[in-house]
Write a protein that holds these residues in place. Sequence first.
Motif, PDB file in Angstrom:
ATOM      1  N   MET A 103       0.835  -1.155   0.000  1.00  0.00           N
ATOM      2  CA  MET A 103       0.000   0.000   0.000  1.00  0.00           C
ATOM      3  C   MET A 103       0.899   1.245   0.000  1.00  0.00           C
ATOM      4  SD  MET A 103      -2.878   1.436   2.534  1.00  0.00           S
ATOM      5  CE  MET A 103      -4.173   0.368   2.507  1.00  0.00           C
ATOM      6  N   ALA A 104       0.477   2.245  -0.757  1.00  0.00           N
ATOM      7  CA  ALA A 104       1.271   3.466  -0.897  1.00  0.00           C
ATOM      8  C   ALA A 104       1.164   4.333   0.364  1.00  0.00           C
ATOM      9  CB  ALA A 104       0.792   4.257  -2.107  1.00  0.00           C
ATOM     10  N   ARG A 105       2.227   5.030   0.612  1.00  0.00           N
ATOM     11  CA  ARG A 105       2.270   5.907   1.774  1.00  0.00           C
ATOM     12  C   ARG A 105       1.502   7.203   1.473  1.00  0.00           C
ATOM     13  NH1 ARG A 105       7.930   7.292   4.394  1.00  0.00           N
ATOM     14  NH2 ARG A 105       7.540   5.345   5.460  1.00  0.00           N
ATOM     15  N   ARG A 106       0.668   7.598   2.409  1.00  0.00           N
ATOM     16  CA  ARG A 106      -0.111   8.840   2.250  1.00  0.00           C
ATOM     17  C   ARG A 106       0.589   9.960   2.994  1.00  0.00           C
ATOM     18  NH1 ARG A 106      -6.522   7.882   2.599  1.00  0.00           N
ATOM     19  NH2 ARG A 106      -6.681   7.087   0.493  1.00  0.00           N
ATOM     20  N   TYR A 107       0.744  11.045   2.288  1.00  0.00           N
ATOM     21  CA  TYR A 107       1.337  12.219   2.917  1.00  0.00           C
ATOM     22  C   TYR A 107       0.221  13.163   3.334  1.00  0.00           C
ATOM     23  CZ  TYR A 107       5.703  10.544   0.989  1.00  0.00           C
ATOM     24  OH  TYR A 107       6.781   9.787   0.688  1.00  0.00           O
ATOM     25  N   ARG A 108       0.329  13.674   4.517  1.00  0.00           N
ATOM     26  CA  ARG A 108      -0.677  14.613   5.019  1.00  0.00           C
ATOM     27  C   ARG A 108      -0.025  15.987   5.157  1.00  0.00           C
ATOM     28  NH1 ARG A 108      -5.164  11.683   7.230  1.00  0.00           N
ATOM     29  NH2 ARG A 108      -4.615   9.495   7.212  1.00  0.00           N
ATOM     30  N   TYR A 109      -0.630  16.923   4.471  1.00  0.00           N
ATOM     31  CA  TYR A 109      -0.111  18.285   4.501  1.00  0.00           C
ATOM     32  C   TYR A 109      -1.043  19.155   5.324  1.00  0.00           C
ATOM     33  CZ  TYR A 109       2.743  16.741   0.609  1.00  0.00           C
ATOM     34  OH  TYR A 109       3.617  16.060  -0.181  1.00  0.00           O
ATOM     35  N   ALA A 110      -0.469  20.016   6.100  1.00  0.00           N
ATOM     36  CA  ALA A 110      -1.252  20.951   6.892  1.00  0.00           C
ATOM     37  C   ALA A 110      -0.835  22.366   6.495  1.00  0.00           C
ATOM     38  CB  ALA A 110      -1.008  20.745   8.376  1.00  0.00           C
ATOM     39  N   PHE A 111      -1.807  23.163   6.093  1.00  0.00           N
ATOM     40  CA  PHE A 111      -1.537  24.543   5.721  1.00  0.00           C
ATOM     41  C   PHE A 111      -1.987  25.453   6.850  1.00  0.00           C
ATOM     42  CE2 PHE A 111      -2.004  22.293   1.706  1.00  0.00           C
ATOM     43  CZ  PHE A 111      -0.829  22.670   1.073  1.00  0.00           C
ATOM     44  N   VAL A 112      -1.097  26.311   7.256  1.00  0.00           N
ATOM     45  CA  VAL A 112      -1.399  27.239   8.336  1.00  0.00           C
ATOM     46  C   VAL A 112      -2.103  28.446   7.743  1.00  0.00           C
ATOM     47  CG1 VAL A 112      -0.416  28.678  10.152  1.00  0.00           C
ATOM     48  CG2 VAL A 112       0.630  26.476   9.598  1.00  0.00           C
ATOM     49  N   LYS A 113      -3.241  28.797   8.332  1.00  0.00           N
ATOM     50  CA  LYS A 113      -3.965  29.979   7.870  1.00  0.00           C
ATOM     51  C   LYS A 113      -3.405  31.189   8.597  1.00  0.00           C
ATOM     52  CE  LYS A 113      -8.184  27.625   6.679  1.00  0.00           C
ATOM     53  NZ  LYS A 113      -9.635  27.559   6.815  1.00  0.00           N
ATOM     54  N   LYS A 114      -2.786  32.058   7.806  1.00  0.00           N
ATOM     55  CA  LYS A 114      -2.187  33.260   8.387  1.00  0.00           C
ATOM     56  C   LYS A 114      -3.110  34.446   8.136  1.00  0.00           C
ATOM     57  CE  LYS A 114       2.563  31.810   7.617  1.00  0.00           C
ATOM     58  NZ  LYS A 114       3.837  32.172   6.987  1.00  0.00           N
ATOM     59  N   LYS A 115      -3.086  35.377   9.052  1.00  0.00           N
ATOM     60  CA  LYS A 115      -3.859  36.603   8.896  1.00  0.00           C
ATOM     61  C   LYS A 115      -3.055  37.595   8.071  1.00  0.00           C
ATOM     62  CE  LYS A 115      -6.256  36.360  13.319  1.00  0.00           C
ATOM     63  NZ  LYS A 115      -6.493  37.070  14.584  1.00  0.00           N
ATOM     64  N   GLU A 116      -3.778  38.553   7.485  1.00  0.00           N
ATOM     65  CA  GLU A 116      -3.099  39.634   6.777  1.00  0.00           C
ATOM     66  C   GLU A 116      -2.452  40.576   7.783  1.00  0.00           C
ATOM     67  OE1 GLU A 116      -2.579  40.325   3.580  1.00  0.00           O
ATOM     68  OE2 GLU A 116      -3.656  38.589   2.823  1.00  0.00           O
ATOM     69  N   ALA A 117      -1.398  41.230   7.359  1.00  0.00           N
ATOM     70  CA  ALA A 117      -0.711  42.187   8.224  1.00  0.00           C
ATOM     71  C   ALA A 117      -1.618  43.386   8.480  1.00  0.00           C
ATOM     72  CB  ALA A 117       0.592  42.628   7.582  1.00  0.00           C
ATOM     73  N   GLY A 118      -1.703  43.810   9.727  1.00  0.00           N
ATOM     74  CA  GLY A 118      -2.587  44.908  10.105  1.00  0.00           C
ATOM     75  C   GLY A 118      -2.201  46.219   9.451  1.00  0.00           C
ATOM     76  N   LYS A 119      -0.899  46.505   9.403  1.00  0.00           N
ATOM     77  CA  LYS A 119      -0.451  47.739   8.774  1.00  0.00           C
ATOM     78  C   LYS A 119      -0.650  47.690   7.263  1.00  0.00           C
ATOM     79  CE  LYS A 119       2.909  48.832  12.329  1.00  0.00           C
ATOM     80  NZ  LYS A 119       4.327  48.951  12.665  1.00  0.00           N
ATOM     81  N   GLY A 120      -0.677  46.495   6.688  1.00  0.00           N
ATOM     82  CA  GLY A 120      -0.950  46.358   5.261  1.00  0.00           C
ATOM     83  C   GLY A 120      -2.384  46.731   4.937  1.00  0.00           C
ATOM     84  N   LYS A 121      -3.304  46.321   5.819  1.00  0.00           N
ATOM     85  CA  LYS A 121      -4.703  46.712   5.642  1.00  0.00           C
ATOM     86  C   LYS A 121      -4.858  48.225   5.758  1.00  0.00           C
ATOM     87  CE  LYS A 121      -6.685  42.490   7.563  1.00  0.00           C
ATOM     88  NZ  LYS A 121      -7.497  41.948   8.663  1.00  0.00           N
ATOM     89  N   LEU A 122      -4.142  48.816   6.712  1.00  0.00           N
ATOM     90  CA  LEU A 122      -4.168  50.272   6.873  1.00  0.00           C
ATOM     91  C   LEU A 122      -3.629  50.955   5.625  1.00  0.00           C
ATOM     92  CD1 LEU A 122      -4.497  52.805   8.693  1.00  0.00           C
ATOM     93  CD2 LEU A 122      -2.144  52.399   9.430  1.00  0.00           C
ATOM     94  N   SER A 123      -2.584  50.396   5.039  1.00  0.00           N
ATOM     95  CA  SER A 123      -1.988  50.960   3.839  1.00  0.00           C
ATOM     96  C   SER A 123      -2.967  50.958   2.672  1.00  0.00           C
ATOM     97  CB  SER A 123      -0.724  50.175   3.478  1.00  0.00           C
ATOM     98  OG  SER A 123      -0.146  50.653   2.303  1.00  0.00           O
ATOM     99  N   VAL A 124      -3.699  49.883   2.501  1.00  0.00           N
ATOM    100  CA  VAL A 124      -4.693  49.813   1.431  1.00  0.00           C
ATOM    101  C   VAL A 124      -5.832  50.792   1.697  1.00  0.00           C
ATOM    102  CG1 VAL A 124      -6.394  48.309   0.318  1.00  0.00           C
ATOM    103  CG2 VAL A 124      -4.113  47.453   0.784  1.00  0.00           C
ATOM    104  N   GLY A 125      -6.247  50.910   2.944  1.00  0.00           N
ATOM    105  CA  GLY A 125      -7.289  51.876   3.293  1.00  0.00           C
ATOM    106  C   GLY A 125      -6.865  53.306   3.019  1.00  0.00           C
ATOM    107  N   LEU A 126      -5.599  53.607   3.282  1.00  0.00           N
ATOM    108  CA  LEU A 126      -5.107  54.962   3.044  1.00  0.00           C
ATOM    109  C   LEU A 126      -5.002  55.286   1.555  1.00  0.00           C
ATOM    110  CD1 LEU A 126      -2.420  55.294   5.841  1.00  0.00           C
ATOM    111  CD2 LEU A 126      -4.624  56.440   5.705  1.00  0.00           C
ATOM    112  N   VAL A 127      -4.675  54.301   0.732  1.00  0.00           N
ATOM    113  CA  VAL A 127      -4.626  54.579  -0.711  1.00  0.00           C
ATOM    114  C   VAL A 127      -6.039  54.795  -1.248  1.00  0.00           C
ATOM    115  CG1 VAL A 127      -4.660  52.221  -1.654  1.00  0.00           C
ATOM    116  CG2 VAL A 127      -3.453  53.995  -2.862  1.00  0.00           C
ATOM    117  N   ILE A 128      -7.001  54.083  -0.711  1.00  0.00           N
ATOM    118  CA  ILE A 128      -8.391  54.296  -1.136  1.00  0.00           C
ATOM    119  C   ILE A 128      -8.852  55.685  -0.716  1.00  0.00           C
ATOM    120  CG2 ILE A 128     -10.767  53.544  -0.734  1.00  0.00           C
ATOM    121  CD1 ILE A 128      -9.658  50.669  -0.570  1.00  0.00           C
ATOM    122  N   ALA A 129      -8.511  56.094   0.510  1.00  0.00           N
ATOM    123  CA  ALA A 129      -8.887  57.428   0.979  1.00  0.00           C
ATOM    124  C   ALA A 129      -8.221  58.516   0.143  1.00  0.00           C
ATOM    125  CB  ALA A 129      -8.509  57.584   2.446  1.00  0.00           C
TER     126      ALA A 129
END
Length: 104
Positions: free
Chosen positions: A1-27
């Motif tokens: 039987m073949a070996r199964r690999y299990r991958y786990a992806f970590v869900k990262k949040k967006e950078a807070g200052k990056g969100k502020l930067s996008v908000g400031l360009v919209i403003a």
Amino acid sequence: MARRYRYAFVKKKEAGKGKLSVGLVIASVVLFFGDVLLAFLLDGQLGTLVGGIGLFAMLLSAYGFFMGLASFSEPDRKHRTSLIGSILNGVVLVIWVGIFLSGV
């Protein structure tokens, strides 16, 4: 039987200052269009008001650019909004400086 690999992806949040930067360009872009509309409606009157709004929007764009660059130092975060905010704020800042220098 073949070996199964299990991958786990970590869900990262967006950078807070990056969100502020996008908000400031919209403003900044909204203030640009509001400034153009205000200058058109006032028929060139109250130039100090229109110039003050433009200067404020240019400073918002510069602050957004630096916040976008500073957000790259946040660990364990996605930096997609940081990249988008930094690039767009840089472009908008160059446009604002060009408008300012063409008026001088």
